[in-house]
Design a protein around this motif. Sequence first.
Motif, short mmCIF file in Angstrom:
data_model
loop_
_atom_site.label_atom_id
_atom_site.label_comp_id
_atom_site.label_asym_id
_atom_site.label_seq_id
_atom_site.Cartn_x
_atom_site.Cartn_y
_atom_site.Cartn_z
N LYS A 187 0.84 -1.20 0.00
CA LYS A 187 0.00 0.00 0.00
C LYS A 187 0.88 1.26 0.00
CE LYS A 187 -3.21 0.18 3.27
NZ LYS A 187 -3.74 0.57 4.61
N LYS A 188 0.56 2.22 -0.85
CA LYS A 188 1.32 3.48 -0.88
C LYS A 188 0.93 4.34 0.32
CE LYS A 188 2.46 4.02 -5.74
NZ LYS A 188 1.65 3.17 -6.63
N THR A 189 1.85 5.18 0.74
CA THR A 189 1.59 6.08 1.87
C THR A 189 1.47 7.51 1.33
OG1 THR A 189 3.90 6.61 2.21
CG2 THR A 189 3.06 4.63 3.33
N MET A 215 -5.24 5.02 -5.19
CA MET A 215 -6.12 5.47 -4.10
C MET A 215 -7.56 5.18 -4.45
SD MET A 215 -5.44 9.42 -3.25
CE MET A 215 -3.82 10.05 -3.18
N LEU A 216 -8.37 4.93 -3.42
CA LEU A 216 -9.81 4.76 -3.61
C LEU A 216 -10.53 5.70 -2.65
CD1 LEU A 216 -10.12 0.88 -3.88
CD2 LEU A 216 -10.22 2.56 -5.74
N THR A 222 -4.53 -1.02 -0.89
CA THR A 222 -4.72 0.27 -1.59
C THR A 222 -5.08 1.33 -0.55
OG1 THR A 222 -5.53 -0.96 -3.51
CG2 THR A 222 -5.98 1.41 -3.48
N PHE A 223 -4.61 2.56 -0.78
CA PHE A 223 -4.89 3.68 0.11
C PHE A 223 -6.37 4.06 -0.02
CE2 PHE A 223 -4.76 8.04 1.63
CZ PHE A 223 -3.76 8.04 2.59
N VAL A 224 -7.12 3.90 1.06
CA VAL A 224 -8.57 4.13 1.01
C VAL A 224 -8.92 5.38 1.84
CG1 VAL A 224 -10.84 3.21 1.66
CG2 VAL A 224 -9.13 1.70 0.64
#
Length: 280
Positions: A3-5, A40-41, A79-81
């Motif tokens: 997951k990206k930050t 991102m979502l 994923t970044f949510v």
Amino acid sequence: MPKKTVHEFVAMKTTGEKITFLTSYDYPTAQFAEAAGLDMLLVGDSLGMCVYGYSGTIPVTMDQCIVHSEAVRRGAPNTFVIGDMPFMSYQSSLEKAVENAGRFLKEAGVDAVKLEGGVRVAPQIRAIVDAGIVVMGHIGLTPQSSGQLGGHKAQGRTLESARGVVADALAVQEAGAQMILLEAVPPELGEYIARTLTIPALSIGAGVDCDGQLLIVSDMIGQFQAFTPKFVKKYCDVAGIVTDAMKEYVSDVRASRFPAAENCYRMLDGEKERFDAEFK
Ligand code: KIV
């Protein structure tokens, strides 16, 4: 992919690598998005229109946003949510804003929250950031206040209006938001804000020079049919594909073409003879 930050999103802005961003409201769509490599979502309050058939976002509740965010979190664990704070979940007090932002993290496990507004919600952004939560601001066309804006209208199309959008962008960054979303503003203004701010500036209808792009998934896949904003590009026609499939199913059932032999369970070896002897 891990997951990206938010730090990686800032690095992407610096190197010019575009951030890819879609809304998602449910588990299967979140799975598709993760498989497609989205960065991102957003579990947007647009779920009111796209999932529940409301005419706008105003009736959407915190509980609805939490339930859908949980489903998206399960579908896209890497994923970044971002959870979208619905109308009246943050406007009336700083305490309420912090409490509701906290609910998104504690109950749905999202990575950040988004709230609409610039100068006038800067105190709420600051309070949520001070509680240790990553915030995305949202300025330009802000659907929760579309009544005041005279409808779902593009913003920043005059110099005076553009100045107001720039002031909002600066206020959001100053309040500590780590990302900002610009909705429905001319590309010149999107480019200026993206170039001026140090935080990533995402676009939904703000032009190609922003740091990344968001679309509402139901628009992008051709599922939402009530209206299509100018900034939407439809990548497929889910409404058409699904309606055609349903028509074919209706016709198969009516003609007894479905279920076929391959869709039926078979009796275990030797049982058919015994069954026939008793029931035929
Ligand atoms: O709810 C949502 O999906 C949004 C977009 C319109 C930006 O806030």
